[in-house]
Structures are given as C-alpha cells and as structure tokens.
Motif scaffolding. Structure first.
Motif, PDB file in Angstrom:
ATOM      1  N   VAL A 121      17.846 -68.733  10.444  1.00  0.00           N
ATOM      2  CA  VAL A 121      19.009 -69.030  11.272  1.00  0.00           C
ATOM      3  C   VAL A 121      18.577 -69.996  12.372  1.00  0.00           C
ATOM      4  O   VAL A 121      17.690 -69.689  13.166  1.00  0.00           O
ATOM      5  CB  VAL A 121      19.602 -67.746  11.900  1.00  0.00           C
ATOM      6  N   PHE A 122      19.192 -71.177  12.396  1.00  0.00           N
ATOM      7  CA  PHE A 122      18.882 -72.207  13.378  1.00  0.00           C
ATOM      8  C   PHE A 122      20.007 -72.278  14.403  1.00  0.00           C
ATOM      9  O   PHE A 122      21.171 -72.425  14.035  1.00  0.00           O
ATOM     10  CB  PHE A 122      18.728 -73.568  12.692  1.00  0.00           C
ATOM     11  N   SER A 123      19.665 -72.201  15.675  1.00  0.00           N
ATOM     12  CA  SER A 123      20.706 -72.216  16.701  1.00  0.00           C
ATOM     13  C   SER A 123      21.350 -73.591  16.840  1.00  0.00           C
ATOM     14  O   SER A 123      22.532 -73.704  17.146  1.00  0.00           O
ATOM     15  CB  SER A 123      20.127 -71.791  18.051  1.00  0.00           C
ATOM     16  N   GLY A 124      20.571 -74.662  16.600  1.00  0.00           N
ATOM     17  CA  GLY A 124      21.120 -75.992  16.828  1.00  0.00           C
ATOM     18  C   GLY A 124      21.517 -76.741  15.585  1.00  0.00           C
ATOM     19  O   GLY A 124      22.086 -77.832  15.677  1.00  0.00           O
ATOM     20  N   ASP A 125      21.202 -76.199  14.406  1.00  0.00           N
ATOM     21  CA  ASP A 125      21.478 -76.921  13.156  1.00  0.00           C
ATOM     22  C   ASP A 125      21.787 -75.901  12.076  1.00  0.00           C
ATOM     23  O   ASP A 125      20.912 -75.508  11.316  1.00  0.00           O
ATOM     24  CB  ASP A 125      20.265 -77.762  12.769  1.00  0.00           C
ATOM     25  N   PRO A 126      23.021 -75.420  12.020  1.00  0.00           N
ATOM     26  CA  PRO A 126      23.359 -74.342  11.084  1.00  0.00           C
ATOM     27  C   PRO A 126      22.984 -74.674   9.648  1.00  0.00           C
ATOM     28  O   PRO A 126      23.155 -75.813   9.184  1.00  0.00           O
ATOM     29  CB  PRO A 126      24.883 -74.205  11.242  1.00  0.00           C
ATOM     30  N   THR A 127      22.456 -73.698   8.961  1.00  0.00           N
ATOM     31  CA  THR A 127      22.102 -73.888   7.562  1.00  0.00           C
ATOM     32  C   THR A 127      23.341 -73.770   6.681  1.00  0.00           C
ATOM     33  O   THR A 127      24.303 -73.087   7.023  1.00  0.00           O
ATOM     34  CB  THR A 127      21.070 -72.843   7.114  1.00  0.00           C
TER      35      THR A 127
END
Length: 398
Positions: A366-372
């Motif tokens: 889970v990426f806070s700045g670049d949603p998967t």
C-alpha cells in the motif's frame, strides 16, 4: 460490486512505464513478473503455441481451465509464438529487445542458450537486463520440492523422526520475490549508468540464504545443535494449537511477556499460569523460560479452550491483546474470514476469461502517494500476439 475492467494496457502505479518480458513456467518467475505487473509494470508473457508446461496445472475448473495459471498471470499480456522455430524465436527476441526507455527487461527460468542466450540478446540491446532463475548455482536443475527436502525444515516439522513436507512452495515464493528485488536494483543501476546486466539467482541459494539468515546454519556450527521437531509448538517461545468445544483448532502465541500476560488476563488464568514458572524452575519473563515450560502452560490452558466454541474464544480475545488465529481450510478462509473479502482493499472482483467472476488479490503493498492498481484478470492465452507482433507464419506440414 462490478468486476474490475482495468485493462492490462492501462498502466497505473509506481512501476508504470516499465516493460518486462517473461519467458517461463511454474511459480517463481511468473510470480516475480506478476508482482511487477500489480505495481503498474507492463508484463508480456511469451509462451509456445498451445501454452507452456504449466498451462494446465492444477487446480483447474471442470472444463479444464487452470485456476493456477489464471491466478499467477493476473494483469499480464499474453503472446504465443512457435518457439521451436527460428521465426518464432526471432519474433520473441524482437519483443524482448524492443525500443523504449523502460523496456529491454527479461525474466526467465528456461535454459539461457540459443535465442535466449544473454550475449546474443544483449548484442541487440546492450542495456538489456536479464533476470535468470537457476535450480542450483552450478546450473543443475532443481525445483521447490527437491530443494525443500534438503533444507532441514522437513526434519524440524511434525512430531517424530520422519521428515514432513509442507504444501506451501516457500522457496519458489522467496525466489520470485528475490527476482523482483534484483530486477529493480538492476534497473536502478541501468538508469544511473546506461548499462544492463545478467542477474542470476539459484532456487537452492534462496533456500540456503534463508536457513542461514534464520540462524540455523550458525546453530549447527556454534552449538552443534540441529533443531528437532516440535509439532505445532512455537520454537523458542510459547505458542501452540488448542482444540475448542466445537472441534475447531486455534493457534495461540505469546512471544513477549506482555502478550503472555494478556493471555492470562483474557482467560482468567493468570495465577495458574504464573505457577508454572516455579514448578518448572524457569523464568516466565523470558522467551526461553516460557518455551521450557510450554507443556505445563498448555496443560493449564487446554481445559479453557475445550470448554468454549470458536465463536466464544473469538469474543473473549477480541481487543484483548492476545495473539491468536483460527486454523482454517481453504474453504473456510474464503467463506468465513472477512480479511478474504472486499472489506480488505487487497481484493476486487475480476471477470476472468473462460472461468468467470472471481475475487482476486492485487498487490499487498500500500503506497500513500501512488495507489496501486486493483486486481486485473489474466489474459486469454495469446490474446496480445497480433497487437505486439505481426503473426509468425506457421510451418506447413505434409
């Protein structure tokens, strides 16, 4: 909820712009490339006509569609070529060596000779990155099952002297994730220097590194010890399985003193549990002490679990700080566990061609700045052949 319509061509995520070609089979290499696809990379899987040796691997549907293949190839594009012919091999090399800043990356676990030889391919594209999975470091073949039997873990599993295999292909999974790390490291170096390279990984080395990293190689060398089987007991701390009143099983773990005390408070057995320390002449504030007293601790806890159903245990332990979990079959995991549902952002519905609508996982990162991206279906075998390359003339028989 509607099935995901995220087409493989629409790339989003932190690895968007990366193009990876996969020529492989089975678990490790397909898992590596799917991991990259789930983070936004464009992944093109090249197979021989009719599919590779894993195309019909179990489990499969009653109509012969491989659920295994569909699950390990989510979000990829699929090209089929007559790889046993010079024309098909040239077409595959064209795709591997195609122009583009993020292209020129290959993952394979096939023998790197002939048209798959690194020297031949890098002569066409000098900045080629080739990730190559071997069996053993000397190039001899191996698979997860032939590696695991030598790892020591089967002799530390179970309750007696007979080795016990587990069904999880752990070394394939570890090797697949090693491949993704190696690929991203090589791609970063290529961005810095403009140079590609061949990176090799032996499946057995993934096993050996893990056994060493967990201290078991050192335990033999320094202590002369080889871990013995302990059933379902957690090695070096307290943890064990318990049976409930409704014939279910749960795993309870207390690695830290805080967790052990939480277990006592939740069950109301603090005083009795604390008595096991003096009884066994051990210090229950240490992991080793709790491990030494594990049988006495379990004897105190067994009647408590035997008097309660799984639902009652769940209610008592909710919010208590106790580390525990129910044993589940695959069916129970799907039908009973809320983590295996769209309540968990990991999952989304996909319409898998030839199979139907499935609940499928995307990337667990889970990426806070670049949603998967959400999970995407696997392609139909060969669905992208005409798009990615002109059809190769088929050999004429007779």
């Amino acid at each position: 909820m509607q099935p995901s319509s995220n087409a493989p061509e629409e790339r989003h995520g932190p690895l968007a712009g990366l193009r990876v070609v996969e020529v492989s089979a089975f678990v490790a290499a397909p898992l590596a490339s799917m991991t990259l696809a789930q983070l936004g990379a464009e992944v093109i899987r090249i197979d021989p006509l009719g599919g590779s040796i894993d195309y019909h691997r179990w489990p499969e549907t009653e109509h012969g569609e491989s659920l295994y293949w569909a699950s390990l190839n989510k979000g990829k594009r699929s090209v089929t070529l007559p790889l046993d012919t010079p024309e098909g091999q040239r077409a595959a090399a064209d795709i591997i060596c195609a122009d583009g800043d993020g292209a020129g990356i290959l993952i394979t676990n096939l023998p790197a000779r002939g048209w798959l030889d690194y020297e031949q391919l890098s002569a066409r594209r000098p900045d080629l990155i080739m990730m190559r999975l071997l069996g053993n470091h000397d190039g001899s073949p191996a698979v997860d099952y032939s590696v695991n039997c030598a790892s020591g873990f089967p002799h530390a599993t179970g309750t007696g002297p007979e080795p016990v295999n587990h069904v999880l292909p752990s070394w394939d999974v570890a090797a697949g994730l090693y491949l993704t790390v190696g690929l991203l490291a090589a791609e970063r170096r290529r961005q810095e220097t403009g140079h590609g390279q061949e990176v090799t990984l032996a499946l057995s080395d993934a096993m050996l590194a893990t056994v060493g990293n967990l201290g078991y190689l050192a335990d033999v060398q320094i202590n002369g010890a080889s871990r013995e089987p302990g059933g379902n007991s957690l090695y070096g701390a307290f943890g064990r399985d318990f049976s409930t009143a409704d014939a279910r099983s749960v795993m309870v773990v207390a690695i830290t003193t805080r967790q052990f005390r939480a277990l006592g408070r939740a069950t109301g057995l603090t005083e009795k549990l604390e008595m096991t320390g003096p009884l066994m002449d051990v210090d229950l504030t240490t992991e080793g002490g709790r491990y030494a007293a594990r049988h006495a601790i379990a004897a105190v806890l067994e009647p408590w679990f035997a008097a309660r159903t799984l639902a009652e245990v769940r209610a008592v332990f909710h919010g208590s700080g106790v580390l525990w979990g129910p044993y589940q079959t695959f069916r129970q995991l799907v039908e009973e566990d809320p983590r295996c549902s769209t309540q968990n952002p990991l999952f989304s519905w996909v319409d898998q061609p030839g199979i139907g609508i499935l609940l499928a996982p995307g990337s667990p990162l889970v990426f806070s700045g670049d949603p998967t991206p959400a999970a995407a279906p696997a392609p139909r075998l060969g669905a992208d052949t005409d798009t990615l390359h002109s059809p190769v003339p088929q050999p004429v028989s007779g």
